[in-house]
Design a protein around this motif. Structure first.
Motif, PDB file in Angstrom:
ATOM      1  N   LEU A  43       0.883  -1.194  -0.068  1.00  0.00           N
ATOM      2  CA  LEU A  43       0.023  -0.034   0.173  1.00  0.00           C
ATOM      3  C   LEU A  43       0.812   1.243  -0.055  1.00  0.00           C
ATOM      4  CD1 LEU A  43      -2.912   1.210   0.159  1.00  0.00           C
ATOM      5  CD2 LEU A  43      -2.674   1.068   2.605  1.00  0.00           C
ATOM      6  N   GLU A  44       1.850   1.343   0.771  1.00  0.00           N
ATOM      7  CA  GLU A  44       2.691   2.708   0.960  1.00  0.00           C
ATOM      8  C   GLU A  44       3.645   2.683  -0.470  1.00  0.00           C
ATOM      9  OE1 GLU A  44       2.536   4.779   3.107  1.00  0.00           O
ATOM     10  OE2 GLU A  44       0.923   3.563   4.162  1.00  0.00           O
TER      11      GLU A  44
ATOM     12  N   ASN B 225       2.612   1.812  -3.388  1.00  0.00           N
ATOM     13  CA  ASN B 225       1.578   2.534  -4.235  1.00  0.00           C
ATOM     14  C   ASN B 225       1.297   3.894  -3.907  1.00  0.00           C
ATOM     15  OD1 ASN B 225       1.410   0.147  -5.657  1.00  0.00           O
ATOM     16  ND2 ASN B 225      -0.816  -0.355  -5.273  1.00  0.00           N
ATOM     17  N   ARG B 226       1.507   4.260  -2.911  1.00  0.00           N
ATOM     18  CA  ARG B 226       1.082   5.906  -2.575  1.00  0.00           C
ATOM     19  C   ARG B 226       2.186   6.592  -3.053  1.00  0.00           C
ATOM     20  NH1 ARG B 226      -1.404   4.631   3.612  1.00  0.00           N
ATOM     21  NH2 ARG B 226      -3.459   4.620   2.787  1.00  0.00           N
ATOM     22  N   ARG B 227       3.500   6.195  -3.299  1.00  0.00           N
ATOM     23  CA  ARG B 227       4.420   6.937  -3.638  1.00  0.00           C
ATOM     24  C   ARG B 227       4.550   6.860  -5.270  1.00  0.00           C
ATOM     25  NH1 ARG B 227       9.986   5.033  -1.026  1.00  0.00           N
ATOM     26  NH2 ARG B 227      10.890   6.718  -2.613  1.00  0.00           N
ATOM     27  N   SER B 228       3.628   7.161  -5.802  1.00  0.00           N
ATOM     28  CA  SER B 228       3.034   6.855  -7.245  1.00  0.00           C
ATOM     29  C   SER B 228       4.060   7.521  -8.344  1.00  0.00           C
ATOM     30  CB  SER B 228       1.872   7.214  -7.706  1.00  0.00           C
ATOM     31  OG  SER B 228       1.439   8.552  -7.169  1.00  0.00           O
TER      32      SER B 228
ATOM     33  N   LYS C   2       3.176   1.463  -9.840  1.00  0.00           N
ATOM     34  CA  LYS C   2       2.290   0.914  -8.909  1.00  0.00           C
ATOM     35  C   LYS C   2       1.884  -0.520  -8.993  1.00  0.00           C
ATOM     36  CE  LYS C   2      -1.386   3.242  -7.557  1.00  0.00           C
ATOM     37  NZ  LYS C   2      -2.575   4.200  -7.542  1.00  0.00           N
TER      38      LYS C   2
ATOM     39  N   GLN D 287      -6.907   4.422   0.512  1.00  0.00           N
ATOM     40  CA  GLN D 287      -6.826   5.395  -0.642  1.00  0.00           C
ATOM     41  C   GLN D 287      -5.432   5.688  -0.991  1.00  0.00           C
ATOM     42  OE1 GLN D 287      -8.396   9.186   0.665  1.00  0.00           O
ATOM     43  NE2 GLN D 287      -8.226  10.089  -1.323  1.00  0.00           N
ATOM     44  N   GLN D 288      -5.194   5.524  -2.298  1.00  0.00           N
ATOM     45  CA  GLN D 288      -3.813   5.525  -2.952  1.00  0.00           C
ATOM     46  C   GLN D 288      -3.525   6.809  -3.470  1.00  0.00           C
ATOM     47  OE1 GLN D 288      -2.732   1.938  -5.200  1.00  0.00           O
ATOM     48  NE2 GLN D 288      -4.400   1.107  -4.108  1.00  0.00           N
TER      49      GLN D 288
END
Length: 912
Positions: free
Chosen positions: A549-550, A552-555, A881, A911-912
Motif C-alpha cells: 500500500l505504501e 503504491n502511494r509513492r506513485s 504501482k 486510498q492511494q
C-alpha cells in the motif's frame, strides 16, 4: 551395437517427444493433456511423411492393379520355374521390382521408430506415476477400470483398437482385401503389445489413432488441405488467446508462440512466396540435382560437426578435470562421443532420410533452409556468443545470468539473421550455389580440425588428471561474511516461504535444536503483507514504508527503484549511520531482474554484494557424492550437452527460453527440483566456510537470502541431507511433507552455524533475525477454519490464510535460555526495527529522509492492510504501482489465527 542404433535412429525422436511433452506440461500443468499434446505434436510432425507414404502406397496400388490381369494369366498358364521366369520377365517389362511392394507398408514403417521412442519415453516417465486423468487413476499403471475375476479389463487398449478398426474401415474403403487385412492385423498386434502397458502410453497411442482417423476422413474430403488449414487456424487463434491472456509466462515466450500462430494463418501466402522463389531465384538448383544434394548434405555435415563435436569438445576442453569422473564415465571423451552420435542421428540419418523422400522442389526448399541454418548457427555461435560465466558439469551457469533477451545486441542479432536469410537466394542465383558448397566444405574442414584439436587436448589433460591421482579441480570457497569478535554483529536470514507451523514439530523431533537456538524468541502470531516475494519481501528489508500500500502511494517513483531502496536501506543505515561493514547476498528481485543482478549495489562501495545460490553446487556434489547421488550429473550431461550446443547456436532472444533454468526442457522434473534444492542447500551447508571471524575496527551487518525452504524434496533423516534414495523420513507427523524436509534441513544447517558462533565466542555479540517473506499456499491446523473466508482470500489461485503466515525468529545480544514463544501481534515488516533497536538512535531511511520507527506497536494498533494480489512478476504490474484491485486488499488485526481478525478495509483506508 544396440546403443549405437538406438542413439542414431530412436534418440532424435525421443528428444522431440520429450520437448513436446515438456512444452505442453509447462502450458497446461496437466500430465494427461501433455500426453495428448505429444500425440498432436508427433502427428503434425509426421503429416508430411504420411503424405509421402500415401503417394507411394497409391502408386503401388495402381501398379499392382494394372499388372494384376497379366499376373493372373501367368499364374493360370504356368507352374514352377516357368511361372517364375515369366513373372520376372513381366516385371522387367513393366519396370517393376518386387522390392517395391514395401511401398504398401511404408506408412506402418514410419510408425515403428516413433512407437519405440514414445514407448521408451512414456514407459519410464516419472511424472506419469500416480498422476490421474479423467477416469484413469494412475497413468503410470494399467487403467484396469474394472476386473472380471482377477483379470484386469483395460478399457483404453480396447478403445484404441476399436478406433483403429473404424479408421481402417474408412481408409481401406474400395481397396483390395490384403490392404484391409494389413490394417486390421496391425490393430490387433498393437492391442496385444499395449494391453498391459501403462495407461499414459496407451492414451498416447489411442490419441494417435483418433488423429489418424481424422486424417483419413480429411483424405476423403474434396479439398482436404484447405479444410485442414482452416481448422489449424482456428486452433492457432484459440491457443494464442489462451497463451496471451490466460497463461502466465514471460512475454518472450508468448511472442514466440504468437509468431507461430501468425505463420500458420498466413501459410498460404508463405507457400505462394516460396513457389515464386522456386520458379525464379532458386530455379538453378531445382533443376540441378547434384548441386542440390551436395548443398544439403554438406550443410548437414557442418551442423553435425558444430552440434555434435565442436561445441561440446570446446566446452569440455576449457576445463577437462571438471568433466572427468562424472557418473559412470571417468573419461570426458565419452560425452563427446555420445553427443556426436546424437547429432549424427539428427543430421546424418534423419535429415537425409526425410530429404530424399520428397521431390525436387521440396528438396530445394530443404537445401536452402539447411544452408541458412548453417550460417545462422555459425554467426550465433561465434559472433553473437555472449559470456554467461562459468558452467557447471550439469551445464547450469554458476552465476545467475542476464540473457539479454531484449537488448540492442539481441536486436542486431535478429537483423543479421534476417539479412542472411534474404541474401542467400540471390547469392545462390548469382553463383549457382557452387561457391556456397565450397564455403560450407571449408567450414566443415575447419570444424573437423577444431574438433580433433580439442579431443587431443582433452585426452592429454585427462591423462595428467589420472596421473595426479584424480585430483579434482573445483571452485574454492572464500569467506564473504566477516564477523567481528570485538564489535557487535547484526545478521538477517531471509528464508523464502519458510513456515511457522513447522517450528514446534522440528524442535520436538530434534530437541538438540533448543540448545542451538538458545536465546531465540519465536513470534508465531505474524502476518506477511503478501503471499509472494515481489510484494511480501520489500517491507521485510525496508520496513513499513515498503508495504504494497505504501509503495503504491509513492506513485511518482518506479516500483523497481522502491524495491532496490528497500533492499539497500538497512545496509546503508548500518554502514553510513553506524560505521559497520555490510554484505548482502542474492537480493530478492534486485533491479527487478530474473537473475541475481548486483549492479544496483555498485553506487555504494561500502556494501558488498554476492551470489551464493547455485555457486557451490558442483563443489558440494564432488565433496559429498563420491559414489553418485540424486541429480546424477553424468546422465544430465549425456542428455543436455546436445541441447547446450543448440543453445549456443540459437539467437540471443531465444537462449533464455532454451536454457529454461538449466533444465533445457528436460522432462525429468525431479532432476530439475534436485538442482534447485542443491543450489540452495550447498550455500547453507558451507556457511561456516563462508564466514570469517576476527578482531575488526567496526561491527558487521550481514543479510543472506536462501530459497531452500521454498522447495520440496524428500531428504534423509535424521540429518535431512540429499541422498540418492531416502530410507529414513524421520519421525515427525509431517514426515511425508516435502516442505517440512527442506525447512528442517535449513534450520539444522543454520543451527550448526550458530554453534560455530558459540565456539568462536561471538554468539552473544551477534543479533539475529530469521524471517520469511510469506508462508505457504495452504491451510494450517492452528488457523481457525472458515471456508468462506478462505475462498475470498484465495485470490483466484491459493487457498488458506497460511499463505500469509511467515516465519519470524529473533535473538538479541546476550540472549540465552530455551526458545520462547511470543504471541504478540507482529508482521515480518517489523524486521528492520528488531535489527536496529538500541543500535542506531533515530535511524533515517537514506532514500526518503524519514525516521525508521523502532517501536512499531502504534503502526499495528488498528491492524495492518495486506495485499492478496497474485501478480507475482514485475511484468504483471505497472511501472509505478502494483495492480491491486480493491477486492484484493485485506485488513488483519491482533490475532491472525482468528477468522474475526480478517476483514475488508474501507476505501478511505486504502486510498492511494
Amino acid at each position: 551395437m544396440s546403443h549405437f542404433l538406438y542413439t542414431i535412429i530412436i534418440y532424435p525422436l525421443y528428444a522431440l517427444i520429450e520437448c513436446i511433452f515438456s512444452l505442453f506440461s509447462k502450458i497446461t500443468g496437466n500430465t494427461g493433456i501433455s500426453v495428448i499434446g505429444v500425440s498432436i505434436g508427433v502427428t503434425l510432425f509426421c503429416l508430411p511423411l504420411y503424405a509421402v507414404a500415401e503417394k507411394l502406397q497409391e502408386a503401388e496400388r495402381k501398379k499392382q492393379k494394372s499388372m494384376q490381369p497379366m499376373l493372373e494369366r501367368i499364374k493360370a498358364s504356368f507352374t514352377g520355374d516357368e511361372r517364375y521366369m515369366m513373372t520376372t520377365a513381366y516385371y522387367k517389362e513393366c519396370r517393376y521390382n518386387p522390392v517395391m511392394a514395401l511401398r504398401s507398408i511404408f506408412g506402418l514403417l514410419i510408425q515403428i521408430p516413433f512407437f519405440i521412442a514414445a514407448y521408451t519415453f512414456l514407459s519410464h516417465l516419472p511424472s506419469l506415476k500416480g498422476a490421474s486423468f479423467l477416469f484413469i487413476k494412475d497413468m503410470g499403471a494399467q487403467d484396469a477400470l474394472f476386473k472380471i475375476g482377477s483379470f484386469p479389463v483395460n478399457v483404453l487398449p480396447i478403445a484404441m483398437t476399436l478406433i483403429n478398426i473404424v479408421s481402417g474401415i474408412i481408409y481401406t474403403k474400395g481397396l483390395m482385401l490384403k490392404d484391409k487385412l494389413q490394417v486390421f492385423v496391425t490393430a490387433l498386434v498393437f492391442l496385444v503389445i499395449l494391453y498391459p502397458s501403462p495407461a499414459g502410453l496407451v492414451l498416447y497411442w489411442t490419441m494417435n489413432n483418433v488423429f489418424s482417423m481424422v486424417k483419413n476422413i480429411f483424405y476423403k474430403l474434396k479439398n482436404p488441405l484447405k479444410v485442414f488449414w482452416i481448422c489449424t487456424c482456428v486452433g492457432a487463434v484459440l491457443s494464442a488467446v489462451y497463451i496471451l491472456f490466460v497463461f502466465s509466462s514471460k512475454m518472450q515466450y508468448k511472442v514466440v508462440f504468437l509468431l507461430g500462430a501468425v505463420l500458420i494463418i498466413f501459410l498460404p501466402q508463405v507457400v505462394k512466396a516460396v513457389q515464386k522463389l522456386l520458379d525464379g531465384t532458386l530455379s538453378c538448383i531445382v533443376e540441378n540435382a547434384r548441386v542440390r544434394h551436395t548443398l544439403y548434405l554438406v550443410s548437414c555435415g557442418v551442423l553435425f560437426l558444430l552440434s555434435g563435436t565442436v561445441i561440446p569438445s570446446s566446452l569440455i576442453a576449457s576445463s577437462p578435470a571438471e568433466f572427468a569422473g562424472i557418473g559412470e564415465h571417468a573419461n570426458p571423451l565419452y560425452f563427446i562421443g555420445n553427443t556426436g552420435l546424437q547429432a549424427a542421428g539428427i543430421f546424418l540419418f534423419w535429415a537425409p532420410c526425410v530429404y530424399f523422400l520428397f521431390g525436387k522442389k521440396v528438396q530445394t526448399v530443404l537445401a536452402f533452409v539447411m544452408t541458412a541454418f548453417v550460417y545462422c548457427a555459425l554467426a550465433n555461435s561465434y559472433i553473437f556468443m555472449l559470456s554467461y560465466g562459468d558452467v557447471s558439469s550439469s551445464l547450469s551457469f554458476l552465476n545467475a545470468t542476464d540473457f539479454k533477451v531484449i537488448s540492442f545486441l539481441s536486436l542486431v542479432n535478429v537483423f543479421v539473421l534476417i539479412a542472411l536469410f534474404c541474401a542467400l537466394p540471390f547469392f545462390i542465383k548469382l553463383r549457382n550455389a557452387k561457391v556456397l558448397i565450397s564455403l560450407s566444405s571449408i567450414f566443415a574442414l575447419a570444424l573437423g580440425a577444431v574438433s580433433i584439436a580439442n579431443i587431443f587436448s582433452i585426452s592429454k589433460a585427462y591423462s595428467e588428471y589420472k596421473k595426479a591421482g584424480n585430483a579434482q579441480i573445483s571452485a574454492s570457497i572464500e569467506p564473504i561474511f566477516h564477523l567481528s569478535k570485538n564489535h557487535q554483529n547484526v545478521v538477517l536470514f531471509m528464508f523464502d516461504r519458510a513456515q511457522s507451523q513447522y517450528i514446534d514439530e522440528m524442535f520436538n523431533e530434534d530437541p538438540s535444536l533448543y540448545e542451538k537456538y538458545s536465546g531465540f524468541v519465536f513470534y508465531n502470531n505474524v502476518v506477511s503483507f503478501n503471499g509472494h516475494t515481489l510484494q511480501g519481501a520489500p517491507g521485510l528489508y525496508g520496513g513499513y514504508e515498503y508495504t504494497p500500500l505504501e509503495m503504491n502511494r509513492r506513485s511518482d517513483v518506479p516500483l523497481v527503484k522502491k524495491n532496490n531502496e528497500a533492499l539497500l536501506m538497512l545496509p546503508r543505515i548500518f554502514t553510513e549511520q553506524k560505521g559497520f561493514s555490510a554484505a548482502i547476498t542474492d537480493p530478492s528481485w534486485g533491479n527487478y531482474a530474473g537473475f541475481c543482478d548486483l549492479s544496483f549495489i555498485s553506487p555504494f562501495p561500502k556494501i558488498n554484494g554476492y551470489q551464493t545460490i547455485g555457486r557451490y553446487s558442483a563443489l558440494w556434489k564432488k565433496e559429498h557424492w563420491t559414489e553418485g547421488g540424486i541429480g546424477d550429473d553424468g546422465k544430465i550431461l549425456e542428455r543436455n550437452l546436445l541441447f547446450f550446443s543448440f543453445f549456443r547456436q540459437s539467437p540471443i532472444a531465444l537462449r533464455q527460453m532454451l536454457y529454461k533454468k538449466g533444465t533445457y526442457w528436460s522432462s525429468d522434473s525431479e532432476s530439475g527440483n534436485v538442482k534447485i534444492v542443491l543450489d540452495n542447500y550447498s550455500a547453507l551447508d558451507y556457511l561456516k566456510r563462508l564466514t570469517s571471524i576476527s578482531d575488526t575496527e567496526n561491527g558487521s551487518y550481514v543479510c543472506m537470502v536462501n530459497e531452500l525452504t521454498h522447495e520440496n524434496l524428500l531428504l534423509q533423516a535424521p540429518d535431512y541431507i540429499p541422498v540418492k534414495k531416502v530410507t529414513n523420513k524421520g519421525t515427525s507427523k509431517y514426515k511425508e511433507n516435502l516442505d517440512y524436509h527442506t525447512q528442517i534441513a535449513a534450520l539444522k544447517m543454520l543451527g550448526s552455524w550458530l554453534d560455530f558462533l558459540k565456539e568462536n565466542g561471538i554468539y552473544d555479540n551477534t543479533r539475529i533475525v530469521i524471517v520469511s517473506d510469506h508462508g505457504c499456499n495452504g491451510y494450517e491446523d492452528d488457523i481457525e477454519p472458515d471456508a468462506e473466508l478462505d475462498s475470498q482470500i484465495a485470490g483466484g489461485k491459493y487457498e488458506g490464510r497460511g499463505h500469509y503466515h511467515p516465519l519470524l525468529l529473533f535473538k538479541d545480544f546476550n540472549a540465552s535460555g530455551k526458545l520462547i514463544e511470543d504471541d504478540t501481534f507482529m508482521t515480518n515488516t517489523d524486521t528492520p526495527s528488531l535489527l536496529l533497536k538500541g543500535l542506531v538512535e533515530n535511524p533515517v531511511n537514506p532514500f526518503t529522509g524519514k525516521i525508521v520507527p523502532l517501536d512499531t506497536h502504534a503502526l499495528k494498533k488498528d491492524g495492518v492492510i495486506i495485499s492478496i494480489s497474485d501478480r507475482h512478476q514485475p511484468a504483471m504490474n505497472g511501472k509505478y504501482k502494483f495492480n491491486i484491485p480493491y477486492s484484493h486488499w485485506w485488513k488483519v488485526k491482533d490475532n491472525i489465527f482468528k477468522a474475526s481478525s480478517w476483514s475488508r478495509p474501507t476505501e478511505k483506508e486504502i486510498q492511494q
